[in-house]
Write an enzyme that holds these catalytic residues in place. Structure first.
Site, PDB file in Angstrom:
ATOM      1  N   TYR A  93       0.851  -1.190   0.000  1.00  0.00           N
ATOM      2  CA  TYR A  93       0.000   0.000   0.000  1.00  0.00           C
ATOM      3  C   TYR A  93       0.883   1.235   0.000  1.00  0.00           C
ATOM      4  O   TYR A  93       1.746   1.399   0.876  1.00  0.00           O
ATOM      5  CB  TYR A  93      -0.942   0.032   1.210  1.00  0.00           C
ATOM      6  CG  TYR A  93      -1.804   1.283   1.158  1.00  0.00           C
ATOM      7  CD1 TYR A  93      -2.775   1.409   0.176  1.00  0.00           C
ATOM      8  CD2 TYR A  93      -1.580   2.352   2.017  1.00  0.00           C
ATOM      9  CE1 TYR A  93      -3.527   2.574   0.064  1.00  0.00           C
ATOM     10  CE2 TYR A  93      -2.334   3.510   1.919  1.00  0.00           C
ATOM     11  CZ  TYR A  93      -3.301   3.612   0.939  1.00  0.00           C
ATOM     12  OH  TYR A  93      -4.036   4.770   0.813  1.00  0.00           O
ATOM     13  N   GLN A  95     -10.389   0.919   1.365  1.00  0.00           N
ATOM     14  CA  GLN A  95     -10.811   0.095   0.234  1.00  0.00           C
ATOM     15  C   GLN A  95      -9.648  -0.648  -0.399  1.00  0.00           C
ATOM     16  O   GLN A  95      -9.800  -1.775  -0.884  1.00  0.00           O
ATOM     17  CB  GLN A  95     -11.576   0.920  -0.807  1.00  0.00           C
ATOM     18  CG  GLN A  95     -10.882   2.149  -1.347  1.00  0.00           C
ATOM     19  CD  GLN A  95     -11.163   3.407  -0.534  1.00  0.00           C
ATOM     20  OE1 GLN A  95     -11.398   3.352   0.664  1.00  0.00           O
ATOM     21  NE2 GLN A  95     -11.145   4.551  -1.210  1.00  0.00           N
ATOM     22  N   ASN A 144      -2.724   6.388   6.992  1.00  0.00           N
ATOM     23  CA  ASN A 144      -3.334   7.171   8.064  1.00  0.00           C
ATOM     24  C   ASN A 144      -4.039   6.253   9.068  1.00  0.00           C
ATOM     25  O   ASN A 144      -3.943   5.026   8.992  1.00  0.00           O
ATOM     26  CB  ASN A 144      -4.301   8.213   7.482  1.00  0.00           C
ATOM     27  CG  ASN A 144      -5.438   7.568   6.691  1.00  0.00           C
ATOM     28  OD1 ASN A 144      -5.777   6.396   6.855  1.00  0.00           O
ATOM     29  ND2 ASN A 144      -6.044   8.343   5.795  1.00  0.00           N
ATOM     30  N   SER A 169       4.045   8.899  12.474  1.00  0.00           N
ATOM     31  CA  SER A 169       5.498   8.871  12.409  1.00  0.00           C
ATOM     32  C   SER A 169       6.126   9.731  13.515  1.00  0.00           C
ATOM     33  O   SER A 169       5.503  10.655  14.040  1.00  0.00           O
ATOM     34  CB  SER A 169       5.952   9.374  11.041  1.00  0.00           C
ATOM     35  OG  SER A 169       7.295   9.053  10.815  1.00  0.00           O
ATOM     36  N   GLN A 206      10.592  15.666  10.221  1.00  0.00           N
ATOM     37  CA  GLN A 206       9.624  14.699  10.735  1.00  0.00           C
ATOM     38  C   GLN A 206       8.265  15.339  10.974  1.00  0.00           C
ATOM     39  O   GLN A 206       7.216  14.764  10.677  1.00  0.00           O
ATOM     40  CB  GLN A 206      10.140  14.093  12.047  1.00  0.00           C
ATOM     41  CG  GLN A 206       9.272  12.996  12.598  1.00  0.00           C
ATOM     42  CD  GLN A 206       9.151  11.834  11.639  1.00  0.00           C
ATOM     43  OE1 GLN A 206      10.135  11.238  11.242  1.00  0.00           O
ATOM     44  NE2 GLN A 206       7.944  11.533  11.212  1.00  0.00           N
ATOM     45  N   HIS A 258       5.455  15.538   8.273  1.00  0.00           N
ATOM     46  CA  HIS A 258       4.728  14.348   7.826  1.00  0.00           C
ATOM     47  C   HIS A 258       3.223  14.499   8.041  1.00  0.00           C
ATOM     48  O   HIS A 258       2.420  14.141   7.188  1.00  0.00           O
ATOM     49  CB  HIS A 258       5.216  13.107   8.578  1.00  0.00           C
ATOM     50  CG  HIS A 258       6.290  12.359   7.859  1.00  0.00           C
ATOM     51  ND1 HIS A 258       6.100  11.758   6.643  1.00  0.00           N
ATOM     52  CD2 HIS A 258       7.574  12.100   8.205  1.00  0.00           C
ATOM     53  CE1 HIS A 258       7.221  11.173   6.258  1.00  0.00           C
ATOM     54  NE2 HIS A 258       8.136  11.365   7.186  1.00  0.00           N
ATOM     55  N   GLU A 302      10.554   5.490  16.501  1.00  0.00           N
ATOM     56  CA  GLU A 302      10.652   4.973  15.138  1.00  0.00           C
ATOM     57  C   GLU A 302      12.016   5.337  14.555  1.00  0.00           C
ATOM     58  O   GLU A 302      12.723   4.492  14.014  1.00  0.00           O
ATOM     59  CB  GLU A 302       9.534   5.575  14.291  1.00  0.00           C
ATOM     60  CG  GLU A 302       9.593   5.175  12.827  1.00  0.00           C
ATOM     61  CD  GLU A 302       8.622   5.974  11.970  1.00  0.00           C
ATOM     62  OE1 GLU A 302       8.374   5.545  10.826  1.00  0.00           O
ATOM     63  OE2 GLU A 302       8.130   7.030  12.418  1.00  0.00           O
ATOM     64  N   HIS A 303      12.376   6.610  14.620  1.00  0.00           N
ATOM     65  CA  HIS A 303      13.679   7.096  14.169  1.00  0.00           C
ATOM     66  C   HIS A 303      14.430   7.664  15.369  1.00  0.00           C
ATOM     67  O   HIS A 303      13.870   8.461  16.123  1.00  0.00           O
ATOM     68  CB  HIS A 303      13.539   8.216  13.130  1.00  0.00           C
ATOM     69  CG  HIS A 303      12.685   7.867  11.958  1.00  0.00           C
ATOM     70  ND1 HIS A 303      11.338   8.187  11.893  1.00  0.00           N
ATOM     71  CD2 HIS A 303      12.987   7.221  10.795  1.00  0.00           C
ATOM     72  CE1 HIS A 303      10.852   7.760  10.738  1.00  0.00           C
ATOM     73  NE2 HIS A 303      11.820   7.176  10.059  1.00  0.00           N
ATOM     74  N   ASP A 358      15.216   7.770   4.756  1.00  0.00           N
ATOM     75  CA  ASP A 358      13.895   7.820   4.137  1.00  0.00           C
ATOM     76  C   ASP A 358      13.963   7.588   2.629  1.00  0.00           C
ATOM     77  O   ASP A 358      12.989   7.118   2.032  1.00  0.00           O
ATOM     78  CB  ASP A 358      13.246   9.189   4.397  1.00  0.00           C
ATOM     79  CG  ASP A 358      12.561   9.262   5.744  1.00  0.00           C
ATOM     80  OD1 ASP A 358      12.445   8.217   6.409  1.00  0.00           O
ATOM     81  OD2 ASP A 358      12.139  10.366   6.130  1.00  0.00           O
ATOM     82  N   GLU A 407       3.550 -36.277  29.406  1.00  0.00           N
ATOM     83  CA  GLU A 407       2.536 -35.293  29.023  1.00  0.00           C
ATOM     84  C   GLU A 407       1.187 -35.957  28.756  1.00  0.00           C
ATOM     85  O   GLU A 407       0.232 -35.283  28.364  1.00  0.00           O
ATOM     86  CB  GLU A 407       2.984 -34.504  27.780  1.00  0.00           C
ATOM     87  CG  GLU A 407       4.082 -33.495  28.086  1.00  0.00           C
ATOM     88  CD  GLU A 407       4.328 -32.494  26.953  1.00  0.00           C
ATOM     89  OE1 GLU A 407       4.892 -31.417  27.232  1.00  0.00           O
ATOM     90  OE2 GLU A 407       3.950 -32.788  25.799  1.00  0.00           O
ATOM     91  N   HIS A 463       1.392 -39.801  20.730  1.00  0.00           N
ATOM     92  CA  HIS A 463       2.715 -39.254  20.431  1.00  0.00           C
ATOM     93  C   HIS A 463       3.795 -40.291  20.765  1.00  0.00           C
ATOM     94  O   HIS A 463       4.730 -40.512  19.990  1.00  0.00           O
ATOM     95  CB  HIS A 463       2.974 -37.984  21.255  1.00  0.00           C
ATOM     96  CG  HIS A 463       2.360 -36.747  20.678  1.00  0.00           C
ATOM     97  ND1 HIS A 463       1.017 -36.580  20.548  1.00  0.00           N
ATOM     98  CD2 HIS A 463       2.940 -35.609  20.188  1.00  0.00           C
ATOM     99  CE1 HIS A 463       0.761 -35.388  20.024  1.00  0.00           C
ATOM    100  NE2 HIS A 463       1.915 -34.787  19.783  1.00  0.00           N
TER     101      HIS A 463
END
Length: 429
Positions: free
Chosen positions: A124, A186, A209, A233, A255, A258, A322-323, A356, A410, A415
Site C-alpha cells: 500500500y 478500500q 493514516n 510517524s 519529521q 509528515h 521509530e527514528h 527515508d 505429558e 505421540h
C-alpha cells in the site's frame, strides 16, 4: 513545543505518551467499508473511491499506456535519483539473504531451516498530502529480491483518475506491474479479500493514516498477515553542545511535516543548545511550504533537558522511537546503549532523510512504541523460515527413548506410540 527540564523517572511514562485519538467511531466505519468490499468486490471499491477520493472510475487497474505516459512526466533528475535509491536499497537488502545450515543435533538427527518467499504480497502506497513514491522502492525492492511470485500495489488516484507518475516510474524500476487505483480502507480490503480485479494476497505492507492502520489491524485478525502495527510517524534526537543546532532543527522539522499527529522529541544535556534549537526551529518553520502541518505537529512535541548522556539513552529506550538520531560528535559511545529503536542515524551528517530515501536502509518502521518488540521491514519480512528434520535409524536410537518418556509424561500416548513403533521396527530387523 513543550520544554521539560530534568524530569523525574516517575514522570517519564507521562512525558513520553503519544497523542491519542478516539478511534471507536473510526473502527466502526472501517469495518463497514471492509464488509462491503468483501461481499461486493470491485463495485464497492469504485463506490468508495468516489466517496473518499472524489474520483469516478470504471476500472481499477493501471494500464500499460498509463505506465508509458508516466515515464515522460518524470524529469531526468528525479528518475536518476530513483535509480540510485533503488540500487542502494537493493544492495543493502541483498546482504540480508539467508543461508540455512544443516545441524546434526544428535547422531542421525539432522535439522535445518530454509527461507521460502511469501508467494503473494500487497503493497500500500499513500498518495494523499504527499505521494510516497519512495515507499514503492522500500517495499517492492526486497519483495523482488526475496522472490515473491506476485506483487500487488495499490495507491489512490487523483481526481482525474491518474496515479502520481513518480509512483508508477518507481514501480517500474522496482519491477512491479500489477498496480491498482485504490486508496485507504478500500485498498486494504481489496488486497485482503481479493476482488474481480485485485488479487488476494497473503501479507500486506505499507504505511497510512489512522483509517489504513485500523483496516490493516482488522483484516489481520482473520484474513491476511500485515507487516506491523503502526501509528503516526516520529523522531527522537539526542544532542549536546557538540551538536549542530541548525541540523537538529532541520531534522525535527523534517519529521514534523509528515502530519499533524507526528511527534518529535529532542533530548539534550545542554540548556543553551536547547534554546538555540528552539529559536532555529521558528526561523526554519516559517519558510516551509507545509509549515501549518509542521506547526501543529510541534504542539505534540517535547524538548527534554537531562543530566547526562546515560539518562538521555535510558529516556530514548523508554520511548522506543521509530527514528533515533544520535547527533553528537562522540556517537560511538552510545551505539551499544541503543536497545529500542526502529532505525538509528549516527553523527551530525546522518539525517533521517537519508534513510527515508537513498542510503539503502528501509524506512518502513515500527511506530507508537512498537519498536519495543518489532523491527522494521527487511528481507525476512517477505520470507518464512520453514524447518526441516531428517532422522535415520541412528537418530531413533539417539532420541527415541527421550521422546517416549516426554510424551508419556505429558499423557499424549499417541505421540509416544508414533516413536515406539519405529523403535520396535528397528529392533525387529
Amino acid at each position: 513545543m513543550n520544554i521539560i527540564k530534568y524530569p523525574k523517572r516517575s514522570e517519564w511514562s507521562r512525558i513520553l505518551e503519544r497523542p491519542h485519538l478516539d478511534v471507536s467511531q473510526l473502527n466502526a466505519t472501517v469495518q463497514n467499508v471492509l464488509e462491503r468490499i468483501k461481499h461486493e468486490g470491485d463495485a464497492a471499491v469504485i463506490e468508495f473511491e468516489s466517496k473518499f477520493d472524489h474520483v469516478n472510475m470504471t476500472s481499477l487497474a493501471v494500464s500499460e499506456a498509463e505506465m508509458n505516459e508516466a515515464e515522460g512526466l518524470v524529469n531526468d533528475d528525479l528518475h536518476h535519483a530513483l535509480v540510485l535509491a533503488h540500487h542502494n536499497i537493493a544492495e543493502f537488502h541483498k546482504s540480508q539473504e539467508f543461508d540455512g545450515k544443516k545441524v546434526e543435533t544428535q547422531p542421525g538427527v539432522t535439522c535445518w531451516q530454509k527461507s521460502i518467499p511469501i508467494q503473494k504480497v500487497g503493497l500500500y502506497i499513500p498518495g494523499g498530502t504527499a505521494p510516497l513514491f519512495s515507499t514503492v522502492l522500500m517495499l517492492a525492492t526486497p519483495a523482488k529480491i526475496a522472490g515473491c511470485e506476485e506483487i500487488v500495489l495499490c495507491t489512490p488516484p487523483n481526481r482525474e483518475g491518474k496515479v502520481n507518475p513518480a509512483i508508477l516510474v518507481a514501480a517500474k524500476i522496482a519491477g512491479v506491474n500489477k498496480i491498482y487505483k485504490a486508496g485507504g480502507v478500500q485498498a486494504i480490503g481489496a488486497m485482503a479479500y481479493g476482488t474481480e480485479s485485485v488479487p488476494k494476497v497473503y501479507k500486506i505492507f505499507g504505511p497510512g493514516n489512522q483509517y489504513v492502520m485500523a483496516a490493516k489491524q482488522q483484516v489481520s485478525l482473520h484474513d491476511v498477515a500485515i507487516d506491523m502495527p503502526a501509528g503516526p510517524s516520529e523522531v527522537c534526537v539526542i544532542a549536546n553542545d557538540t551538536s549542530n543546532h541548525v541540523f537538529v532543527a532541520a531534522d525535527l522539522l523534517s519529521q514534523a511535516e509528515h502530519g499533524i499527529d507526528s511527534q518529535v522529541i529532542l533530548i539534550t544535556t545542554s540548556e543553551e543548545f536547547l534554546n538555540k534549537v528552539n529559536e532555529e526551529l521558528k526561523a526554519q518553520l516559517d519558510i516551509l511550504p507545509r509549515k501549518d502541518i509542521a506547526a501543529k505537529a510541534l504542539d505534540n512535541s517535547k524538548f527534554i533537558l537531562v543530566s547526562d548522556m546515560k539518562e538521555a539513552m535510558e529516556l530514548s529506550n523508554a520511548y522506543a522511537p521509530e527514528h533515533l538520531i544520535i547527533s553528537i560528535d562522540n556517537y560511538e559511545s552510545l551505539v551499544d546503549k541503543v536497545i529500542n529503536a526502529g532505525s538509528v542515524f549516527l553523527g551530525g551528517y546522518a539525517c533521517e532523510s537519508a534513510g527515508d530515501y537513498a542510503s539503502g536502509t528501509n524506512h518502513t518502521l515500527p511506530t507508537h512504541g512498537y519498536a519495543l518488540a518489532y523491527n522494521g521491514v527487511n528481507l525476512d519480512s517477505y520470507n518464512r523460515k520453514v524447518t526441516f528434520q531428517h532422522l535415520t535409524k541412528d537418530g531413533i536410537k539417539s532420541i527415541g527413548h527421550a521422546v517416549e518418556v516426554m510424551a508419556e509424561n505429558e499423557q499424549l500416548m499417541a505421540h509416544k506410540n508414533a516413536m515406539t513403533v519405529r523403535i520396535m521396527d528397528i529392533k525387529n530387523k
